[in-house]
Design a protein around this motif. Structure first.
Motif, PDB file in Angstrom:
ATOM      1  N   LEU A 181       9.383   2.062  -1.341  1.00  0.00           N
ATOM      2  CA  LEU A 181       8.915   0.725  -0.696  1.00  0.00           C
ATOM      3  C   LEU A 181       8.121   0.173  -1.785  1.00  0.00           C
ATOM      4  CD1 LEU A 181       8.970   1.660   3.060  1.00  0.00           C
ATOM      5  CD2 LEU A 181      11.074   1.070   1.627  1.00  0.00           C
ATOM      6  N   LEU A 182       8.281  -0.032  -2.980  1.00  0.00           N
ATOM      7  CA  LEU A 182       7.338  -0.561  -3.985  1.00  0.00           C
ATOM      8  C   LEU A 182       8.524  -1.505  -4.922  1.00  0.00           C
ATOM      9  CD1 LEU A 182       5.267   2.499  -5.148  1.00  0.00           C
ATOM     10  CD2 LEU A 182       4.421   0.594  -3.328  1.00  0.00           C
ATOM     11  N   SER A 183       7.739  -2.594  -5.653  1.00  0.00           N
ATOM     12  CA  SER A 183       8.536  -3.155  -6.694  1.00  0.00           C
ATOM     13  C   SER A 183       8.978  -2.163  -7.883  1.00  0.00           C
ATOM     14  CB  SER A 183       7.937  -4.396  -7.027  1.00  0.00           C
ATOM     15  OG  SER A 183       6.641  -3.710  -7.908  1.00  0.00           O
ATOM     16  N   LYS A 229      -2.950  -0.319  -0.250  1.00  0.00           N
ATOM     17  CA  LYS A 229      -2.493  -1.644   0.322  1.00  0.00           C
ATOM     18  C   LYS A 229      -3.306  -2.887  -0.195  1.00  0.00           C
ATOM     19  CE  LYS A 229      -0.990   0.328   4.631  1.00  0.00           C
ATOM     20  NZ  LYS A 229      -1.353   0.319   6.239  1.00  0.00           N
ATOM     21  N   GLY A 230      -2.427  -3.796  -0.421  1.00  0.00           N
ATOM     22  CA  GLY A 230      -3.175  -5.189  -1.021  1.00  0.00           C
ATOM     23  C   GLY A 230      -3.165  -5.090  -2.401  1.00  0.00           C
ATOM     24  N   ASP A 231      -4.268  -4.342  -3.276  1.00  0.00           N
ATOM     25  CA  ASP A 231      -4.281  -4.469  -4.727  1.00  0.00           C
ATOM     26  C   ASP A 231      -3.316  -3.532  -5.452  1.00  0.00           C
ATOM     27  OD1 ASP A 231      -5.680  -2.190  -3.915  1.00  0.00           O
ATOM     28  OD2 ASP A 231      -7.348  -2.775  -4.934  1.00  0.00           O
ATOM     29  N   GLU A 232      -2.530  -2.663  -4.323  1.00  0.00           N
ATOM     30  CA  GLU A 232      -1.640  -1.672  -5.109  1.00  0.00           C
ATOM     31  C   GLU A 232      -2.155  -0.893  -6.455  1.00  0.00           C
ATOM     32  OE1 GLU A 232       2.034  -3.735  -5.751  1.00  0.00           O
ATOM     33  OE2 GLU A 232       2.726  -3.045  -3.926  1.00  0.00           O
ATOM     34  N   ILE A 288      -7.888   6.981   1.710  1.00  0.00           N
ATOM     35  CA  ILE A 288      -7.331   6.021   1.021  1.00  0.00           C
ATOM     36  C   ILE A 288      -6.324   5.110   1.935  1.00  0.00           C
ATOM     37  CG2 ILE A 288      -5.733   5.285  -0.928  1.00  0.00           C
ATOM     38  CD1 ILE A 288      -8.613   5.872  -1.942  1.00  0.00           C
ATOM     39  N   ASP A 289      -6.227   3.876   1.991  1.00  0.00           N
ATOM     40  CA  ASP A 289      -5.529   3.098   2.909  1.00  0.00           C
ATOM     41  C   ASP A 289      -4.310   2.678   1.818  1.00  0.00           C
ATOM     42  OD1 ASP A 289      -4.375   1.688   5.002  1.00  0.00           O
ATOM     43  OD2 ASP A 289      -5.494   0.148   5.022  1.00  0.00           O
ATOM     44  N   GLY A 290      -3.242   3.425   2.089  1.00  0.00           N
ATOM     45  CA  GLY A 290      -2.023   2.942   1.014  1.00  0.00           C
ATOM     46  C   GLY A 290      -0.917   4.120   1.487  1.00  0.00           C
TER      47      GLY A 290
END
Length: 355
Positions: free
Chosen positions: A270-272, A304-307, A222-224
């Motif tokens: 590091l997230l909203s 990453k990207g679509d979170e 998983i790229d995240g």
């Protein structure tokens, strides 16, 4: 006010023995000693049990084993004893136990089963929940059943692999693609985990995993971001802040977790705020699905990207070392370490004897 007689169990016959000793020191250094009559019960790597009545500074690096205070002792499964029996026949009745044991023979339901037989309240999940969370294949199967999003995965035993290794390899590659993470089904602190970029590395990774356990779990890469949530409670659990560790290594392995100072800690992650709230909600869902009680740390990926929020694993006895996330995440929401320990013990006593 009469003190609560509390046993702290530490060490253990597992690959995480050293981390357990450091975690126990962390708890003993922060606990309110005015409230508790503390009994320290250490388990060696070979599985011997000793009552330890010396300086907590001796716990790391197994220096406690050199103490002249050591006395053979164990928790009896006899509910009438309700506590510790020493080598000279003394019985010490316990009010509650805090098993600060990570990994096999401590976090997997074995010690919890003993305490349930003894009918002694204890901190953390019961035997069934502990075993389910410790076994990554069972955790993944439960998550699938409850509709909790996670990475694609497959699992097979050492026996199945030895009978038809090519079938197992083909299954993994066709379902997951490369790179693939290989994990022992029952291990913690990222022990025995490898990342395979091709078939040769996959075969070597399985050899590493099978040294730790007879069952391996394989997961797609998983790229995240890897984030963690501390959860506390029985019937109405609460989730603390979401934290994030940026690994110094290619992935968050044992060395980067405990030995590499270049790994970065971020609280909050590091997230909203909206995404952190979603992670916290998912953590509570997973906690309840696995019937967790007391405490657990729920780990997730955020792609990453679509979170997308994907469950990684649940740790039912998370680390309590100076760099461990569990106490830090509750400190971030205003619950200090000493208060946190009190709450964990109160939750154990509230639940009472488990029969």
């Amino acid at each position: 006010m009469k003190k609560i007689t509390l046993a702290i169990l530490f060490g253990g016959a597992s690959s995480e023995h050293e981390i357990s000793c450091i975690s126990a020191k962390g708890i003993l250094s922060n606990i309110d000693k005015e409230k508790y009559d503390i009994k320290m019960l250490g388990i060696t790597k070979e599985g011997e049990w000793f009552l330890f009545e010396d300086d907590v500074e001796m716990l790391p690096n197994d220096r406690w084993l050199t103490s002249k205070s050591l006395k053979k002792a164990y928790i009896s499964p006899d509910s009438k004893i309700h506590g510790i029996v020493t080598e000279d026949g003394e019985a010490i009745r316990l009010d509650v136990v805090f098993p600060v044991l990570h990994g096999k023979n401590g976090e997997d339901g074995t010690v919890q089963g003993l305490l349930q037989l003894a009918q002694i309240p204890f901190v953390g999940c019961d035997a069934t929940s502990s075993g389910s969370c410790m076994d990554k294949a069972v955790t993944n199967a439960v998550a699938d059943a409850f509709g909790i999003a996670q990475a694609k995965w497959c699992s097979f035993t050492q026996y199945e692999y030895s009978k038809d290794s090519q079938r197992c390899i083909d299954l993994a590659v066709n379902k997951l693609g490369f790179p693939i993470f290989i994990k022992p089904a029952n291990a913690g602190s990222s022990v025995g985990i490898t990342k395979a970029h091709n078939t040769d590395e996959l075969i070597k990774g399985l050899e590493v995993a099978f040294k730790e356990d007879k069952k391996a779990v394989l997961e797609e890469f998983i790229d995240g971001q890897e984030v963690e949530v501390a959860v506390l409670g029985n019937d109405e659990p609460i989730a603390a802040e979401v934290g994030q560790i940026v690994a110094a290594a290619e992935f968050y392995d044992f060395d980067s977790k405990y030995n590499n100072p270049a790994s970065e800690l971020h609280i909050p992650a590091l997230l909203s705020k909206e995404k952190r709230d979603e992670v916290r909600k998912s953590a509570l869902m997973a906690y309840k699905a696995l019937s967790c009680e007391g405490l657990s740390r729920c780990d997730f990926f955020v792609t990453k990207g679509d979170e997308r929020v994907l469950l990684n694993e649940i740790n039912t006895i998370p680390g309590q070392t100076p760099i461990s996330m569990y106490p830090k995440l509750f400190e971030a929401v205003g619950i200090g370490y000493t208060e946190l320990i009190d709450r964990l013990i109160d939750l154990a006593l509230e639940r009472g004897d488990i029969i």
